[in-house]
Write a protein that holds these residues in place. Structure first.
Motif, PDB file in Angstrom:
ATOM      1  N   LEU A  28      61.072  24.141  59.072  1.00 17.19           N
ATOM      2  CA  LEU A  28      60.488  24.371  60.392  1.00 17.19           C
ATOM      3  C   LEU A  28      61.591  24.286  61.443  1.00 17.19           C
ATOM      4  O   LEU A  28      62.249  23.251  61.583  1.00 17.19           O
ATOM      5  CB  LEU A  28      59.399  23.326  60.667  1.00 17.19           C
ATOM      6  N   GLY A  31      59.134  27.276  64.839  1.00 22.92           N
ATOM      7  CA  GLY A  31      57.747  27.359  64.388  1.00 22.92           C
ATOM      8  C   GLY A  31      56.926  28.504  64.952  1.00 22.92           C
ATOM      9  O   GLY A  31      55.737  28.597  64.682  1.00 22.92           O
ATOM     10  N   GLN A  32      57.558  29.422  65.703  1.00 20.74           N
ATOM     11  CA  GLN A  32      56.748  30.445  66.376  1.00 20.74           C
ATOM     12  C   GLN A  32      56.248  31.531  65.424  1.00 20.74           C
ATOM     13  O   GLN A  32      55.345  32.298  65.764  1.00 20.74           O
ATOM     14  CB  GLN A  32      57.518  31.046  67.556  1.00 20.74           C
ATOM     15  N   ILE A  35      54.181  28.494  62.195  1.00 16.60           N
ATOM     16  CA  ILE A  35      52.900  27.840  62.513  1.00 16.60           C
ATOM     17  C   ILE A  35      51.745  28.854  62.485  1.00 16.60           C
ATOM     18  O   ILE A  35      50.720  28.605  61.842  1.00 16.60           O
ATOM     19  CB  ILE A  35      52.959  27.092  63.864  1.00 16.60           C
ATOM     20  N   PRO A  36      51.882  30.025  63.144  1.00 14.52           N
ATOM     21  CA  PRO A  36      50.808  31.022  63.019  1.00 14.52           C
ATOM     22  C   PRO A  36      50.556  31.437  61.561  1.00 14.52           C
ATOM     23  O   PRO A  36      49.416  31.687  61.169  1.00 14.52           O
ATOM     24  CB  PRO A  36      51.311  32.206  63.857  1.00 14.52           C
ATOM     25  N   ASP A  50      60.867  19.591  59.036  1.00 14.24           N
ATOM     26  CA  ASP A  50      61.235  19.843  60.431  1.00 14.24           C
ATOM     27  C   ASP A  50      62.725  19.539  60.614  1.00 14.24           C
ATOM     28  O   ASP A  50      63.185  18.440  60.281  1.00 14.24           O
ATOM     29  CB  ASP A  50      60.380  18.937  61.336  1.00 14.24           C
ATOM     30  N   LYS A  52      64.362  19.403  63.426  1.00  7.43           N
ATOM     31  CA  LYS A  52      64.729  18.977  64.788  1.00  7.43           C
ATOM     32  C   LYS A  52      65.520  17.667  64.832  1.00  7.43           C
ATOM     33  O   LYS A  52      66.215  17.403  65.806  1.00  7.43           O
ATOM     34  CB  LYS A  52      63.470  18.841  65.652  1.00  7.43           C
ATOM     35  N   VAL A 103      57.198  31.258  74.010  1.00 14.12           N
ATOM     36  CA  VAL A 103      57.855  31.510  72.723  1.00 14.12           C
ATOM     37  C   VAL A 103      59.348  31.224  72.843  1.00 14.12           C
ATOM     38  O   VAL A 103      59.954  30.603  71.966  1.00 14.12           O
ATOM     39  CB  VAL A 103      57.605  32.964  72.264  1.00 14.12           C
ATOM     40  N   ASN A 105      60.764  29.154  74.716  1.00  9.87           N
ATOM     41  CA  ASN A 105      61.008  27.715  74.831  1.00  9.87           C
ATOM     42  C   ASN A 105      60.949  26.992  73.492  1.00  9.87           C
ATOM     43  O   ASN A 105      61.284  25.808  73.410  1.00  9.87           O
ATOM     44  CB  ASN A 105      59.982  27.081  75.783  1.00  9.87           C
ATOM     45  N   ARG A 106      60.476  27.667  72.446  1.00  9.13           N
ATOM     46  CA  ARG A 106      60.397  27.038  71.121  1.00  9.13           C
ATOM     47  C   ARG A 106      61.204  27.789  70.071  1.00  9.13           C
ATOM     48  O   ARG A 106      61.820  27.173  69.198  1.00  9.13           O
ATOM     49  CB  ARG A 106      58.938  26.970  70.638  1.00  9.13           C
TER      50      ARG A 106
END
Lengths: 265, 155
Positions: A28, A31-32, A35-36, A50, A52, A103, A105-106
């Motif tokens: 991850l 995730g744009q 996640i969907p 993740d 991050k 979108v 921003n991620r």
């Protein structure tokens, strides 16, 4: 969403260990897309890892004649970066045109190129600039990275850490966005680099590709007129409800001319 | 799993499943139902909240990803009972019709003017790509954001 385990490793080594240990794990980043995909139950991984928590993967810095951008650099950060805007304004502009503000921003550079969506913007810049993709294992030249529809040269367990973009003499990216999704129906990245002219096309086919005929024409003279009469073969291009292959082929030539004009501007 | 995050200025510890979305945590876990879920396919922006100051679609973020983050929802804007200037501007300019998209519009607008205090109308319209109003009430939404930005500049 199906259930899955969530891990947030603090180092690349820990992330690799998790990938080796868990049968079906997905990384991850922003995730744009992931996640969907999970929400639609199109994927059912045992675990989501993740990234991050791993430090240093979002850095943006100039290294000599290249820009090194971390895999976790967000589109908004690339778009706003003074370093990117100064060195490769076309790249900052491309990042600023991805999706929408939320979108951007991620979403991340690494996530975009690893997913290799046929209509994503970043693959055009990576291929168009002749960038090098750095992973936990090796360095992969752009010409060998994107191998097909949602496919890349990455091996299982391999993690993209950064992309190194050679700074071109001039470059531009122009796309015809789908008005609903903002994905490129056709996007063309044109660059005049120290190793020659490169023209990369996204959105038109199942995978980003270089347009040799345009590169040769522009090598003779880097001007929009060099592309007059450029015929793009529609064989193998995508057809869907938004555009047929012949229309996409036409758009490739139009976007390429506009990109050259913009690069000269 | 347990996560701790700051929501509207309050430290919150919540027990969540790994596949809990941030929008679900806010609405169902914390009863902050001002964050709306409309399309649930990452397109409409009604669920927009600020995470560490940046507008994001809370339906496209795992709650676990927000561990340790600072989250602001529409409920966190009004201070001491007075509407935030952007909320007041939406009220004054009638920047809504059915109102379902409004929380996302306001949060998105707050993020816009934080980075661009005096946006042009074109910049506002471009910024709203991620927010859909199916009443198509964009005209007054844009007017409201212009007015909200002006109010914030003079505040």
């Amino acid at each position: 969403m199906y259930s899955f385990a969530y891990h947030c490793p603090a180092s690349l080594a820990d992330a690799k260990a998790l990938l080796g240990r868990i049968e079906e794990a997905r990384l991850l980043a922003g995730g744009q897309t992931l996640i969907p995909t999970l929400k639609q139950r199109l994927a059912s991984p045992d675990a989501v890892i993740d990234l991050k928590g791993i430090g240093g993967l979002a850095a943006i810095e100039r290294r000599g004649d290249a820009l090194a951008i971390g895999a976790l650099a967000k589109h908004a950060a690339v778009a706003a970066s003074p370093v990117v805007r100064q060195a490769i304004p076309a790249l900052a502009g491309l990042a600023d045109g991805i999706g929408d503000p939320q979108v951007r921003n991620r979403g991340t550079l690494g996530g975009s190129i690893v997913n290799n969506d046929p209509a994503a913007d970043y693959p055009a810049a990576v291929l168009g600039l002749g960038a090098t993709v750095h992973t936990s294992e090796r360095a992969i030249p752009a010409d060998g990275f994107f191998t097909g529809l949602f496919e890349t040269d990455l091996e299982p367990g391999e993690i993209v850490t950064s992309v190194s973009f050679p700074i071109p003499h001039r470059a531009a990216y122009v796309k015809f966005p789908n008005p609903a999704s903002r994905y490129a129906m056709v996007g063309v990245f044109v660059a005049e680099t120290s190793s020659g002219i490169r023209v990369a096309v996204t959105g038109a086919g199942p995978c980003v590709f270089r347009l040799a005929a345009a590169e040769q024409a522009l090598a003779r003279s880097f001007a929009p007129a060099s592309l007059d009469g450029l015929r793009v073969d529609s064989q193998g291009l995508s057809s869907d409800i938004h555009a047929g292959a012949a229309y996409r082929a036409h758009l490739v030539a139009v976007m390429a001319r506009r990109a050259v004009l913009q690069a000269l501007g | 799993m347990d996560i701790t995050l700051a929501v509207n200025g309050r430290q919150v510890t919540a027990s969540i499943e790994a596949n809990t979305l941030l929008s679900a945590l806010l609405r169902e876990g914390l009863a902050l139902t001002g964050t709306h879920v409309a399309c649930d396919t990452s397109q409409c922006g009604a669920c927009t909240v600020l995470v560490d100051g940046a507008s994001v679609k809370s339906c496209t973020l795992l709650a676990a990803e927000a561990a340790g983050a600072t989250v602001v929802t529409i409920e966190g804007l009004a201070a001491d009972g007075a509407l935030h200037p952007m909320q007041q501007a939406f009220h004054d300019e009638h920047g809504l019709q059915c109102g379902f998209c409004t929380p996302g519009m306001v949060m998105s607008a707050v993020d816009l003017v934080a980075g661009n205090p005096d946006p042009s109308e074109a910049e506002i319209r471009a910024w709203l790509k991620g927010n859909i109003c199916r009443c198509t009430g964009y005209q007054n939404i844009v007017k409201a954001i212009c007015a909200g930005a002006a109010a914030l500049r003079s505040a």
